[in-house]
Design an enzyme around this catalytic site. Structure first.
Site, PDB file in Angstrom:
ATOM      1  N   GLU B 291       0.829  -1.198   0.000  1.00 49.59           N
ATOM      2  CA  GLU B 291       0.000   0.000   0.000  1.00 49.59           C
ATOM      3  C   GLU B 291       0.873   1.261   0.000  1.00 49.59           C
ATOM      4  O   GLU B 291       0.540   2.275  -0.623  1.00 49.59           O
ATOM      5  CB  GLU B 291      -0.947  -0.016   1.215  1.00 49.59           C
ATOM      6  CG  GLU B 291      -2.087   0.974   1.100  1.00 49.59           C
ATOM      7  CD  GLU B 291      -3.228   0.687   2.071  1.00 49.59           C
ATOM      8  OE1 GLU B 291      -3.316  -0.444   2.589  1.00 49.59           O
ATOM      9  OE2 GLU B 291      -4.018   1.606   2.313  1.00 49.59           O
ATOM     10  N   GLU B 294       2.138   1.645  -3.441  1.00 53.89           N
ATOM     11  CA  GLU B 294       1.023   2.143  -4.265  1.00 53.89           C
ATOM     12  C   GLU B 294       0.878   3.648  -4.079  1.00 53.89           C
ATOM     13  O   GLU B 294       0.718   4.404  -5.053  1.00 53.89           O
ATOM     14  CB  GLU B 294      -0.269   1.415  -3.869  1.00 53.89           C
ATOM     15  CG  GLU B 294      -1.459   1.812  -4.736  1.00 53.89           C
ATOM     16  CD  GLU B 294      -2.768   1.190  -4.251  1.00 53.89           C
ATOM     17  OE1 GLU B 294      -2.753   0.374  -3.298  1.00 53.89           O
ATOM     18  OE2 GLU B 294      -3.811   1.553  -4.827  1.00 53.89           O
ATOM     19  N   CYS B 317      -8.181  -1.742   4.482  1.00 53.12           N
ATOM     20  CA  CYS B 317      -8.107  -2.894   5.399  1.00 53.12           C
ATOM     21  C   CYS B 317      -9.439  -3.258   6.028  1.00 53.12           C
ATOM     22  O   CYS B 317      -9.614  -4.351   6.528  1.00 53.12           O
ATOM     23  CB  CYS B 317      -7.158  -2.612   6.555  1.00 53.12           C
ATOM     24  SG  CYS B 317      -5.654  -1.850   6.070  1.00 53.12           S
ATOM     25  N   SER B 337      -7.190   2.105  -2.030  1.00 50.89           N
ATOM     26  CA  SER B 337      -6.046   1.263  -2.353  1.00 50.89           C
ATOM     27  C   SER B 337      -6.543  -0.076  -2.868  1.00 50.89           C
ATOM     28  O   SER B 337      -7.512  -0.632  -2.362  1.00 50.89           O
ATOM     29  CB  SER B 337      -5.217   1.053  -1.083  1.00 50.89           C
ATOM     30  OG  SER B 337      -4.383  -0.070  -1.253  1.00 50.89           O
ATOM     31  N   LYS B 376     -15.462  -9.185   8.530  1.00 47.16           N
ATOM     32  CA  LYS B 376     -14.480 -10.084   7.905  1.00 47.16           C
ATOM     33  C   LYS B 376     -15.151 -11.370   7.445  1.00 47.16           C
ATOM     34  O   LYS B 376     -14.683 -12.017   6.511  1.00 47.16           O
ATOM     35  CB  LYS B 376     -13.361 -10.406   8.891  1.00 47.16           C
ATOM     36  CG  LYS B 376     -12.437  -9.233   9.202  1.00 47.16           C
ATOM     37  CD  LYS B 376     -11.364  -9.055   8.154  1.00 47.16           C
ATOM     38  CE  LYS B 376     -10.566  -7.779   8.399  1.00 47.16           C
ATOM     39  NZ  LYS B 376      -9.817  -7.370   7.204  1.00 47.16           N
ATOM     40  N   GLU B 379     -16.307 -10.399   4.212  1.00 41.73           N
ATOM     41  CA  GLU B 379     -15.193 -10.155   3.287  1.00 41.73           C
ATOM     42  C   GLU B 379     -14.661 -11.448   2.689  1.00 41.73           C
ATOM     43  O   GLU B 379     -14.425 -11.542   1.482  1.00 41.73           O
ATOM     44  CB  GLU B 379     -14.056  -9.425   4.021  1.00 41.73           C
ATOM     45  CG  GLU B 379     -12.884  -9.065   3.118  1.00 41.73           C
ATOM     46  CD  GLU B 379     -11.711  -8.470   3.897  1.00 41.73           C
ATOM     47  OE1 GLU B 379     -11.465  -8.922   5.040  1.00 41.73           O
ATOM     48  OE2 GLU B 379     -11.043  -7.568   3.380  1.00 41.73           O
ATOM     49  N   GLU B 384     -14.635 -12.295  -5.264  1.00 40.60           N
ATOM     50  CA  GLU B 384     -13.308 -12.031  -5.841  1.00 40.60           C
ATOM     51  C   GLU B 384     -12.167 -12.488  -4.926  1.00 40.60           C
ATOM     52  O   GLU B 384     -11.013 -12.406  -5.315  1.00 40.60           O
ATOM     53  CB  GLU B 384     -13.162 -10.542  -6.191  1.00 40.60           C
ATOM     54  CG  GLU B 384     -13.196  -9.584  -5.021  1.00 40.60           C
ATOM     55  CD  GLU B 384     -14.592  -9.096  -4.657  1.00 40.60           C
ATOM     56  OE1 GLU B 384     -15.575  -9.807  -4.971  1.00 40.60           O
ATOM     57  OE2 GLU B 384     -14.710  -8.036  -4.034  1.00 40.60           O
ATOM     58  N   CYS B 534      -9.821  -1.360  14.812  1.00 39.72           N
ATOM     59  CA  CYS B 534     -10.137  -2.779  15.009  1.00 39.72           C
ATOM     60  C   CYS B 534     -10.316  -3.145  16.468  1.00 39.72           C
ATOM     61  O   CYS B 534     -11.082  -4.040  16.802  1.00 39.72           O
ATOM     62  CB  CYS B 534      -9.036  -3.636  14.410  1.00 39.72           C
ATOM     63  SG  CYS B 534      -8.767  -3.290  12.674  1.00 39.72           S
TER      64      CYS B 534
END
Lengths: 566, 607
Positions: B291, B294, B317, B337, B376, B379, B384, B534
């Protein structure tokens, strides 16, 4: 989804704000009322459209739709029949009408006929208690409905196919006893003229000198409220007329709003001047939709006469008035719930403090008063505090309008001076043999015959406008059951003591009726009623157990020891 | 009505109030409940939560005014004058008992089989007020349990209508998946037209679960799947643990908030039967490399090549945040990102790099992750997320689920001996560790990027990048780059501008500004869906309050400072993986195939 529908929804959204796009919830209720009126329902697509247009989430739209009785996510019939289920109509034969409606239409209450023509519902008090049973068909009101009349009405609807004309009502004013308010002793606009010639504080001083107390039920000193609103800091201030006359058995504002609208608005304008507000709002209950047009006509006329608008009476004071509609929620008569509703939200009472005089509509200082209070205020300014105090008792000045219904021969609207005894009142209305009267509607108190010498005044039996006469053959448990059903439906659902407590009390009354309630359980219920009074968030919850407690206190012999109906 | 008015100037002043005969000092304008709690006086409450706006609807916190006998709710009453109140008068106690009786009449009290047994506010209050019988009986209602397909499970029979979840969803998180529907006794928490949670803009953040006082809202329980994998001899079961759960799981075992049990947890997981225990910090470090690179590439494109590029870059994230932006501002997806989250990078590497290295069939590997997060779970199921050719992460367990699993195994976590992570993916740095706190990703990125660009360590004592730390909802910081190494010369003299936001209501403010073009001079923004980052995640132990979050943050930063390596680019395993496997370097082709992803412009239409 058909784009035509989308376009129509978009039209209504824009129309709600005079053609301009609008963001946020402020106009949400108005938008939804327009969509309901146009489509007879608020579809999921419409809720999504509204949410997108206002920049809120669909569930926030559904929150509001699901709160108000007059908004619906289900497709209603072309004709929605709403039969009043509240006590006075109950007493005057609602049950037979209800049965006939079900037979005539072949559906039960809460259902719609398969052809989509008729929906059958009950509604709470529509302010026709003196002429019950009352029923609304769409916006049209029918009174003295009988089983025979039901058939005629249904047939008429069937023949008509098109929309029922709105604004057509079928009732009589039913004014029985006139006093200074109803005879109109004050010269038109005398109060406003005099007020605007005084300083703001002098105008409030006149109200204070007259000891005027609020006519909505709580009896808060009007001058104090105005003084607080006047002293509160705020860029904008508002005057709100509480025309959400929803208390079962109350219909006196019906008369004032139709025949004395000028006096109401005169009083509002005086209040606006006194507190420094430039804007007044009339929150008109959904059941009184038929009055909206005439009220708006009065506003227009007053604008033309220079009694509203910029430079009222050519003074440096501007004031205008807008009529906003409720949508079928009794709790919106509570002033903070009313304000929430004006802001386009669910009508849930707010936490107090802060009070509306400091933080009211849109967070601005706001004076909320009852329709009758404004009429009195105009009268006081017009005739002077000294004159006014000649009516009533020392502590409760002036006259009071009473809506009398139930088991009496002459139901209707009466204007009596404060301090009249209950028995005098019953003599006038033809209810001499009553075993009790319920003063102040469902949230008021029950006075048994043994206490009919009590006077109606703030210092004794609080002068709620609703007087329901309970005749000698009436079962007091039926009365309590009717009221508690009312509160279960009308509780906003916010606080636990009210939303759940009303249900437990209702169940308790039904146990008593079936002869299945132990004294031990009754004691628990009595304590619960006390807790509800103490701990509920607003006046609705605090007064919901009143009727129940009254019956326990005065009619123990009658309610205990019933034969079990097993 | 009180004539007393509080002038703005007086707020912050002090005034004496008397509670139960004891005189204490209140801050003018704070609520009576705040005064009481600050002074250690207990007043019960249920609908109140420190993170939320006040509702005043359960009425349990009522107090009685000594002089007038008037009743007020402490949570709503602002202290503006000297008052005397009683918190336990007979009237108050009776009302509280009645209120609890009313709640229990409708609450399906299946305590013994309820996930919140022993951690239930209603249970505690009922015991406290001696509601041992049901004063108003039990009302039978048809079962209303709702089986949603998403990470959040609802059991409406247990809901006590405090609407903390709705206030969380609408105000704290500004998501608006849940609402308060109906009126009177029928008022209930619901989704739009009762649609499935995932269909109604729910981002799965789970903050509603953290604020539910009872067991009405819970995470979807995936423990059984993990046990099944462990018990299957053909499966190689690998677990990664994220830093936030390690800093909080002790709370489920009676420890006060703020103690990391990282190494005790390693022992417990191995004892439970996981074949390998790895550290998500490792892929957090990898995220920083990817990241950070990037970002530098985007900056180069913008500043040196003068080409159009989406800046500021937004972090990726937090899966709740990702779904939030996909729904509410799909036009900004270019700014996010393309890096997968550390959890997903880990899953991919396990089923590619690790499988290859250990001659394992990826189809025989089950990857489990221990996360502080319910989103999560969503996720790892995104279509994908299968760049390894398999589902990269198979099962996600929240901190709460893991605590239950450990208890099921009969293990007392705090008393276990410590042990290390397994090689090779068990080596993470302090930079990865602080991913668990708001501002942590930013701090880790700065530690690395600044050094890459300037050749020098960040100019902060003990590597504490203080300007990006803290709990303020939206923070902004600037870092001047005085000298740059040759490769990044175009950045010399520039000032790196960064922002941090946590909690989705704050995220909304930031992206609205971004969409309005107000943040054109900002380079990098870290956004975490949950308040506190988190460590305040929707899968964390209950309660999660501002104080609890502070304590967890302290524990995380403390653990960072105790670690031998505290900069992602100095992680030797990271160096190794770029030499052996991701051979074309950060943001190279292999990385792009395995570690980067794309997003879906979902929009906010439900119907």
């Amino acid at each position: 989804m058909a784009s035509i529908t989308t376009n129509r929804i978009q039209e209504e959204i824009r129309a709600a704000n005079g053609g301009d796009p609008v963001k946020g919830k402020a106009k949400l209720l108005v938008v939804l009322q327009r969509i309901q009126a146009r489509f007879g329902t608020i579809s999921p697509e419409a809720m999504q459209e509204v949410a997108d247009a206002l920049g809120i989430r669909p569930v926030e739209v559904e929150e509001v739709v699901s709160f108000y009785s007059f908004l619906s996510t289900e497709k209603k019939g072309k004709f929605t029949f709403r039969l009043c289920r509240t006590l006075s109509c109950d007493m005057s034969g609602k049950h037979r009408v209800a049965h006939q409606l079900e037979s005539e239409l072949g559906i039960r209450f809460g259902e719609t006929t398969p052809d989509g023509m008729f929906t059958l519902e009950t509604t709470n008090c529509m302010g026709m208690c003196d002429q019950g049973p009352a029923m609304m068909v769409n916006d049209r009101i029918f009174t003295h409905v009988t089983p025979e009349k039901v058939h005629q009405i249904v047939e008429e609807c069937r023949r008509q196919f098109g929309e029922y004309g709105t604004g057509i009502v079928d009732f009589i004013p039913n004014t029985r006893k006139l006093g200074p308010i109803l005879t109109g002793v004050s010269e038109p606009e005398a109060g406003l003229n005099k007020a605007l010639a005084m300083s703001r504080s002098d105008a409030i001083g006149e109200i204070r000198a007259a000891f005027l107390r609020g006519r909505g039920g709580a009896g808060f000193p009007v001058a104090t409220k105005w003084q607080l609103a006047a002293a509160a800091k705020g860029e904008r201030k508002f005057v709100v007329c509480n025309a959400d006359e929803g208390e079962p058995g109350t219909f006196k504002d019906r008369l004032l709003l139709l025949d004395f609208a000028d006096n109401v608005m005169e009083g509002m304008t005086i209040a606006g001047y006194a507190i420094g507000a430039e804007r007044g709002l009339i929150y008109l209950r959904g059941e009184y939709a038929f009055m909206k047009e005439s009220l708006e006509e009065t506003i227009r006329t007053r604008m033309e006469k220079g009694l509203l608008g910029e430079s009222v009476l050519e003074k440096e004071f501007s004031f205008d008035i807008e009529v906003r509609m409720g949508a079928g929620a009794y709790v919106c008569g509570e002033e903070t719930a009313l304000i929430e509703s004006l802001e386009g939200k669910r009508g849930e009472p707010r936490n107090r403090p802060p009070f509306p005089v400091n933080t009211g509509y849109l967070g601005c200082p706001t004076a909320v008063n009852n329709v009758e209070t404004f009429v009195n205020a105009a009268l006081i300014l017009g005739k002077g505090a000294h004159w006014y105090k000649e009516y009533g008792t020392g502590k409760s000045t002036g006259t009071k309008l009473f809506s009398i219904s139930g088991d009496c021969s002459m139901p209707g609207i009466y204007e009596f001076p404060m301090g009249i005894t209950i028995s005098e009142m019953l003599d006038e209305a033809g209810g001499e043999d009553a075993k009790a009267v319920q003063i102040g509607g469902a949230s008021g108190q029950c006075v048994p015959a043994s206490r009919f010498e009590r006077i109606i005044a703030f210092e004794d039996a609080p002068p709620g406008g609703s007087i329901i006469v309970i005749g000698p053959d009436r079962d007091v448990l039926d009365v309590a059951e009717n009221f508690l059903e009312f509160f279960c439906e009308e509780s906003c659902g916010q606080c636990i003591p009210c939303r759940k407590g009303t249900n437990v009390l209702l169940e308790g009354v039904r146990l008593l009726k079936r002869g299945e309630c132990s004294l031990e359980y009754l004691v628990k219920l009595r304590k619960l009623a006390g807790s509800m009074k103490a701990a509920s968030k607003c006046g609705l919850g605090q007064s919901a157990p009143n009727a129940f407690m009254g019956i326990l206190d005065h009619f123990q012999d009658e309610i205990l020891g019933r034969k079990p109906q097993r | 009505m009180s004539n007393e008015r509080l002038e703005t100037g007086e707020i912050g002043g002090l005034i004496n109030v008397t509670i139960d005969g004891k005189t204490i000092t209140a801050r003018l304008g704070e609520t009576l409940l705040e005064t009481a709690r600050r002074n250690g006086i207990y007043i019960p409450s249920l609908c109140y939560h420190e993170d939320l706006c006040v509702a005043g609807s359960c009425r349990l916190c009522i107090v009685e005014f000594e002089e007038t006998g008037a009743i007020q709710t402490a949570c709503t009453y602002p202290v503006t004058q000297s008052i005397r109140v009683l918190t336990g008068s007979p009237k108050v106690r009776q009302a509280r008992r009645d209120i609890l009786g009313l709640i229990l009449r409708d609450h399906r009290a299946e305590c013994t089989t309820c996930l919140r047994n022993g951690n239930c506010e209603l249970q505690t209050l009922a015991t406290e007020y001696g509601v041992t019988d049901l004063p108003f009986g039990k009302r039978e209602k048809p079962k209303r349990k709702i089986f949603d397909m998403g990470p959040i499970a609802r059991d409406m029979d247990k809901c006590i209508e405090c609407f903390r979840c709705v206030r969380t969803c609408q105000e704290l998180q500004d998501v608006g998946a849940l609402g308060k529907i109906g009126r009177g006794d029928d008022t209930r928490m619901a989704t739009f037209l009762n649609y499935n949670m995932l269909e109604v803009l729910c981002v799965g953040c789970g903050q509603c679960i953290n604020r539910c006082p009872v067991g009405a809202l819970t995470e979807r329980d995936d423990i059984a799947k993990v046990w099944a994998a462990i018990e299957d001899p053909t499966k190689h079961v690998v677990i990664q643990t994220a830093p936030a759960p390690r800093a909080a799981i002790g709370e489920c075992f009676g420890l006060p908030p703020g103690r990391c049990l990282t190494k005790e947890l390693n022992t417990a997981l191995k004892r439970i039967g996981f074949d390998k225990v790895f550290d998500t910090n490792f892929t957090a470090d990898l995220t920083i490399m990817e990241e950070g690179t990037e970002l530098l590439l985007r900056l180069k494109k913008a500043l040196s090549d003068k080409q159009p590029v989406a800046l500021p870059q937004l972090t990726s994230c937090s899966p709740g945040w990702i779904k939030f932006v996909e729904q509410s501002r799909p036009e900004l997806l270019d700014h996010i990102s393309t890096c997968k989250s550390p959890q997903q990078m880990f899953g991919t590497l396990i089923k590619t790099y690790y499988a290859e290295m250990n001659h394992l069939e990826p189809s025989d590997i089950v990857t489990v992750s221990l996360m502080p997060c319910t989103a999560k779970k969503f996720e790892c199921e995104r279509p994908e997320m299968g760049d390894s050719g398999f589902k990269d992460v198979d099962i996600v367990l929240t901190t709460r689920e893991m605590a239950r699993m450990i208890k099921q195994a009969g293990i007392d976590l705090p008393s276990l001996e410590k042990s290390e992570f397994d090689e090779p993916l068990g080596l993470g740095t302090g930079a990865g560790q602080i991913f668990g706190a708001t501002g942590g990703v930013m701090e880790a990125a700065i530690r690395t990027a600044y050094e890459i660009v300037t050749g020098e360590e960040v100019p902060f004592e003990k590597l504490r990048v203080e300007p990006v730390r803290g709990m303020e909802g939206i923070r902004q910081a600037e870092l001047p780059i005085v000298k740059a190494v040759d490769a990044w010369k175009f950045l010399e003299g520039a000032t790196l501008k960064v922002m941090i936001a946590h909690g989705l209501a704050n995220a909304r403010v930031v992206i609205d500004k971004l969409a309005a073009g107000e943040l054109a001079d900002v380079h990098f923004i870290e956004i975490m869906a949950c308040p506190g980052g988190c460590l305040g995640g929707g899968g964390q132990p209950i309660p999660t309050t501002p104080e609890v979050r502070e304590a967890r943050a302290r524990a995380i930063y403390k653990e960072d400072e105790g670690m031998p390596i505290r900069k992602s680019h100095e992680n030797p395993v990271i160096t190794k993986i770029y030499e052996e496997f991701l051979t074309d370097g950060p943001c190279g082709q292999t990385s792009h195939k395995l570690l980067h992803t794309h997003y879906t412009a979902r929009g906010s239409k439900i119907v």
